[in-house]
Design an enzyme around this catalytic site. Structure first.
Site, PDB file in Angstrom:
ATOM      1  N   ASP A  88       0.902  -1.140  -0.073  1.00 56.16           N
ATOM      2  CA  ASP A  88      -0.107  -0.013   0.009  1.00 56.16           C
ATOM      3  C   ASP A  88       0.867   1.299  -0.029  1.00 56.16           C
ATOM      4  O   ASP A  88       2.198   1.042   0.309  1.00 56.16           O
ATOM      5  CB  ASP A  88      -0.764  -0.111   1.387  1.00 56.16           C
ATOM      6  CG  ASP A  88      -1.767  -1.039   1.338  1.00 56.16           C
ATOM      7  OD1 ASP A  88      -2.160  -1.955   0.285  1.00 56.16           O
ATOM      8  OD2 ASP A  88      -2.404  -1.581   2.556  1.00 56.16           O
TER       9      ASP A  88
HETATM   10  N1  URA Z   1      -1.261  -5.932   3.828  1.00 52.45           N
HETATM   11  C1  URA Z   1      -1.767  -4.989   3.760  1.00 52.45           C
HETATM   12  O1  URA Z   1      -2.713  -4.382   4.327  1.00 52.45           O
HETATM   13  N2  URA Z   1      -1.093  -3.845   3.118  1.00 52.45           N
HETATM   14  C2  URA Z   1       0.130  -3.948   2.612  1.00 52.45           C
HETATM   15  O2  URA Z   1       0.785  -2.930   2.177  1.00 52.45           O
HETATM   16  C3  URA Z   1       0.753  -5.306   2.440  1.00 52.45           C
HETATM   17  C4  URA Z   1       0.053  -6.471   2.968  1.00 52.45           C
END
Ligand code: URA
Length: 236
Positions: free
Chosen positions: A105
């Site tokens: 993310d």
């Molecule tokens: N899980 C999440 O919620 N976000 C990420 O960036 C990676 C794994």
């Protein structure tokens, strides 16, 4: 190692477009084994002594770059308006077809491989390949023993999606390490959501046995060698 079209080798290895490679080759800017080669469509041994614009080629079929992803950068190859992880790759390692292996993310930091090797990416992220990804997470509430148990059995997300078994380890009251073998959309945030915890900070620290080096600063990259790539596929 094999043979490829001359313009493809020049474009991929020297980070120019195919069109630029063709033009430069026709202008006599590239040589093979000491002889100028003007034909972009010539089939050339990739391990030959190739020089382009005065620079000798050190041929690498694929490139594997490990980045400590900073916050605020998109896990994508390109974007019209926003900065992507591929934009942060140093110029000398740029080549066509680079992409991040699995998406983090925008607000997640840490371990991210950027490569042009699609088979490798598939082996590293396909859920049935069981490569564990390790994250450190800071939560807005306390971790309980129940949660460790629930996570080990496989969490069912709010929309009914079943996750594989994961390993949750308490590092502090509201700080934990979690290992998952999949990469579902926002998986960790959604997993903690099922136990009414919000994620304040998320950092990926390892894939398989390969750890993010402590001294790699956010936004910086290193090249991985074959032995390091092998560590990703060790079972932890
Ligand atoms: N899980 C999440 O919620 N976000 C990420 O960036 C990676 C794994």
């Amino acid at each position: 190692m094999g043979k490829e079209r001359f313009d493809k080798i020049i474009a991929n290895q020297f980070n120019v477009s195919r069109k630029e490679a063709r033009l430069a080759i026709r202008k006599g800017k590239a040589s093979v084994d000491g002889m100028t080669l003007n034909d972009p469509s010539a089939i050339v041994e990739v391990e030959a002594d190739i020089v382009f614009d005065g620079q000798a080629l050190d041929y690498k079929k694929y490139i594997y770059i490990l980045m400590n992803k900073p916050k605020g950068v998109l896990s994508a190859s390109s974007d019209k308006n926003r900065k992507t992880v591929v934009d942060l790759v140093p110029n000398e390692w740029h080549r066509n077809g680079l992409f991040p292996v699995g998406r983090l993310d925008k607000d997640t930091t840490g371990f991210l491989i950027i490569t042009d090797d699609g088979d490798f990416a598939h082996r590293a992220i396909a859920p049935n390949k069981n490569v564990f990804k390790t994250y450190e997470v800071l939560l807005d509430g306390d971790i309980t023993d129940d949660m460790i148990e629930i996570f080990s059995k496989g969490v069912v997300l709010a929309d009914g999606t079943k996750c594989n078994s994961s390993i949750l380890k308490r590092l502090g009251q509201n700080r934990a390490e979690i290992k998952i073998s999949e990469g579902k959309y926002h998986q960790i945030k959604r997993m903690f959501g099922t136990v009414s915890l919000g994620v304040n900070e998320l950092k990926r620290t390892a894939m398989g046995d390969l750890k993010l080096p402590d001294n790699l600063r956010e936004g910086d990259c290193i090249l991985l060698n074959d032995q390091e790539i092998g560590q990703i596929f060790h079972k932890c």
